[in-house]
Scaffold this active site. Structure first.
Site, PDB file in Angstrom:
ATOM      1  N   SER A 189      -9.695   1.974   2.731  1.00 19.75           N
ATOM      2  CA  SER A 189      -8.849   2.765   1.867  1.00 19.75           C
ATOM      3  C   SER A 189      -7.805   1.952   1.105  1.00 19.75           C
ATOM      4  O   SER A 189      -7.180   2.469   0.173  1.00 19.75           O
ATOM      5  CB  SER A 189      -8.118   3.821   2.711  1.00 19.75           C
ATOM      6  OG  SER A 189      -7.250   3.204   3.652  1.00 19.75           O
TER       7      SER A 189
ATOM      8  N   LYS B  53       0.846  -1.206   0.000  1.00 22.02           N
ATOM      9  CA  LYS B  53       0.000   0.000   0.000  1.00 22.02           C
ATOM     10  C   LYS B  53       0.875   1.248   0.000  1.00 22.02           C
ATOM     11  O   LYS B  53       1.905   1.298   0.687  1.00 22.02           O
ATOM     12  CB  LYS B  53      -0.909  -0.002   1.241  1.00 22.02           C
ATOM     13  CG  LYS B  53      -1.901   1.148   1.289  1.00 22.02           C
ATOM     14  CD  LYS B  53      -2.809   1.036   2.521  1.00 22.02           C
ATOM     15  CE  LYS B  53      -3.839   2.145   2.560  1.00 22.02           C
ATOM     16  NZ  LYS B  53      -4.745   2.036   3.736  1.00 22.02           N
TER      17      LYS B  53
ATOM     18  N   SER C  81      -9.923  -0.510   6.945  1.00 25.56           N
ATOM     19  CA  SER C  81      -9.351  -0.335   5.607  1.00 25.56           C
ATOM     20  C   SER C  81      -8.642  -1.548   5.039  1.00 25.56           C
ATOM     21  O   SER C  81      -8.216  -1.533   3.881  1.00 25.56           O
ATOM     22  CB  SER C  81      -8.391   0.864   5.597  1.00 25.56           C
ATOM     23  OG  SER C  81      -9.119   2.067   5.706  1.00 25.56           O
TER      24      SER C  81
END
Length: 479
Positions: free
Chosen positions: A148, A73, A172
Site C-alpha cells: 500500500s 506515507k 506494504s
C-alpha cells in the site's frame, strides 16, 4: 552530479562538508515534487520545509541527518500537515501531533517535504485503492507501483526524495520497493513506535524505510528504533543499528524457502532470484533449500486476522469520533451513511470479512483457527533459523502489473503479497533489494532473519547490493 542524484548518505556528507545547503537540497527536490509525473504526493509542505531548512542551515553544528529531505506515507500523523490515510473519511484532517518515528527523524535533522499516496487505510497492493488518485510506476507509467505504500516507493525511485517512510502490515514496504526497484525494509515488530500510525491491523503494522541504497536504509533506521512510552508494544533496542560494511558473505548460511519459490513465480522473477542466489554463493554464502510447510497458508491466515483487527480499529470512524459526519435524521442512519459513503469498496470488504470472522458462533472456526496457524508459522521460522542465518525468496512473485489488471479480482491482488505475508505473521525483520530485471521491470530479493537481526540483514543485503550493482535509475528519468 545533480543534487537529486546523490544518495541520502552523500547528501548528509555534502551538507556536513559545507558543499551545499539544506535550502538548496529542499528546493531541488521540491522542483521534482511539483512536477510529480508519477502522482506520488497527496500533500506538500513547501514553505514548512523551506523554513526548517533555513533553521538547520543557521545552526552552528548540523544534526546527524543534517537537513536532508524526506517524504512520509499518509498513514503517519504529521502535525498541521493534512493526513488522510488515503481516505475520503479523513479528507482535510490536520493532526495535532506528529508520529513518534517522524518526530525522531525531524529531531535528527530530516526535513518533511510532504505526504505520499497510499491504498486507503493501507489496504491494497497497488495503491489503486487510494480515494484520490493512482500513483504510477516510475519504470512504466502504465503499471502499478505496488502498495500500500506505493507513493513512498515511487517518490524515491523517481528521485523526488532520497528516502521515505512507509508502513508494512503484510508486505506494504517490501512489495512496492521490489516493484519500483529500490530498497525497502520492515523491521522486527516493535522495533519502531506505532504511535501516530493510523492503525490497520495492530498486531502486524510496522513502520520502515525506503531508500535507493541499503546504507541509506540503515542510516534512517538508526534514528527510528527504540522504545516509546506512547506505544506499549515498542521495544528497547539491543545495541545500535550500524552502517553496513560487509564485502562478502563468508560463513553465512542462507535458506531458500521452497514453498515461496515455485508455483506462481514468474519465469523472469525466478531467473533473477537464481542469479542473485548464485551471487550470494560467489560471495561465500552456503545456500540450501528450506521448507516452511505452513508458509502457503499465510495468505488465508492473514486475510482472517488482518480484517478482524481492521474491523475493530476502524470502528472509530463513524463521523462522531473520527471522520466527516454525513447528515441524517437519526444517529444510527448517520453512522451507516457516513461509513457507507466515505469508506471505499476494499475497506468495506475487509470490515465485513473481519466482522464475520469475529461473530459469535464463527470465532473459533475462523479467528481462533487462524491464530493457531499463525503460531505454526512462527514455530516453523524458529526451527528454520536453527539451521540457517537468513531466509531468501522473491519479494513478489511477479514484476509490476498493469494498472487496472487486478482491481476486479481481489484474490489475484492479494496474491501479490504471498511471499511477504509469512514474515509479517512471524513478526520478523526482512529487507527487499533490487536483484535484476524481468522484461525491463525490477525484481526484488527478500532476505528475512530472526528477531533483532537487522544488522546482519543489512550487512548481507549491502554485500549483495554491491555485487549485483543494480542501476536504480528508471529509464527515461530526467537528469
Amino acid at each position: 552530479m545533480a543534487l537529486r542524484d546523490l544518495t541520502a548518505a552523500e547528501q548528509v556528507a555534502a551538507l556536513q562538508a559545507g558543499e551545499t545547503t539544506s535550502l538548496e537540497l529542499v528546493d531541488a527536490h521540491l522542483q521534482a515534487v511539483d512536477a510529480d509525473p508519477v502522482e506520488a504526493f497527496l500533500a506538500v509542505d513547501a514553505e514548512g520545509a523551506r523554513a526548517r531548512a533555513r533553521e538547520i542551515d543557521a545552526l552552528p553544528e548540523r544534526p546527524p541527518l543534517a537537513g536532508v529531505p524526506i517524504a512520509i506515507k499518509d498513514a503517519l500523523s504529521t502535525r498541521d500537515i493534512v493526513t488522510t490515510s488515503g481516505s475520503r473519511m479523513l479528507e482535510g484532517f490536520r493532526p495535532v501531533y506528529t508520529a513518534t518515528c517522524v518526530q525522531r527523524l525531524e529531531d535528527a535533522g530530516a526535513i518533511v517535504l510532504g505526504k505520499t499516496n497510499m491504498d486507503e487505510f493501507a489496504m491494497g497492493s497497488s495503491t489503486e485503492n487510494s480515494a484520490y488518485k493512482n500513483t504510477l510506476n516510475p519504470w512504466d507509467h502504465q503499471r502499478v507501483p505496488g502498495g500500500s505504500s506505493g507513493g513512498s516507493a515511487a517518490s524515491v525511485a523517481e528521485r523526488q526524495v532520497p528516502w521515505s517512510l512507509g508502513s508494512d502490515t503484510g508486505g506494504s514496504i517490501r512489495q512496492p520497493a521490489a516493484l519500483c526497484g529500490i530498497v525497502g525494509m520492515k523491521p522486527t515488530y516493535g522495533a519502531i513506535s506505532r504511535y501516530g500510525l493510523i492503525a490497520f491491523a495492530s498486531s502486524l503494522d510496522q513502520v520502515g524505510p525506503f531508500a535507493r541504497t541499503v546504507e541509506d536504509a540503515a542510516l534512517l533506521l538508526r534514528h527510528m528504533v527504540g522504545r516509546d512510552p506512547m506505544d506499549s508494544t515498542s521495544l528497547d533496542w539491543p545495541g545500535e543499528i550500524t552502517l553496513p560494511t560487509a564485502t562478502d558473505l563468508a560463513g553465512l548460511r542462507v535458506g531458500v524457502v521452497e514453498e515461496l519459490t515455485e508455483e506462481g513465480v514468474e519465469p523472469g522473477v525466478r531467473a533473477a532470484l537464481d542469479a542473485s542466489l548464485k551471487t550470494m554463493e560467489d560471495l561465500g554464502a552456503t545456500v540450501v533449500p528450506v521448507s516452511l510447510p505452513s508458509a502457503l497458508s499465510g495468505l488465508a491466515t492473514y486475510y482472517v486476522l488482518a480484517p478482524a483487527e481492521c474491523s475493530s480499529n476502524l470502528a472509530r470512524f463513524d463521523g462522531i469520533r473520527y471522520g466527516h459526519p454525513v447528515p441524517a435524521d437519526n444517529l444510527l442512519d448517520q453512522y451507516e451513511m457516513t461509513r457507507g459513503q466515505l469508506f471505499g469498496p476494499e475497506v468495506k470488504r475487509r470490515i465485513m470479512l473481519g466482522t464475520f470472522a469475529l461473530a459469535s458462533g464463527y470465532y473459533d472456526q475462523y479467528y481462533g483457527r487462524a491464530q493457531r496457524v499463525r503460531t505454526l508459522i512462527v514455530r516453523e521460522f524458529d526451527a528454520a533459523f536453527e539451521d540457517v542465518d537468513l531466509l531468501a525468496s522473491p519479494t513478489s512473485p511477479t514484476a509490476a502489473f498493469p494498472l487496472g489488471d487486478r482491481t476486479a479480482d481481489p484474490y489475484a491482488m492479494y496474491l501479490a503479497d504471498v511471499c511477504t505475508i509469512p514474515v509479517s505473521l512471524a513478526g520478523l525483520p526482512a529487507i527487499s533489494i533490487p536483484c535484476g530485471l524481468a522484461d525491463g521491470l525490477p525484481v526484488g530479493l527478500q532476505l528475512a532473519g530472526p528477531a533483532f537481526s537487522e544488522n546482519r540483514l543489512l550487512d548481507a543485503a549491502y554485500a549483495v547490493e554491491k555485487a549485483l550493482a543494480f542501476d536504480t535509475r528508471p529509464p527515461g528519468l530526467a537528469t
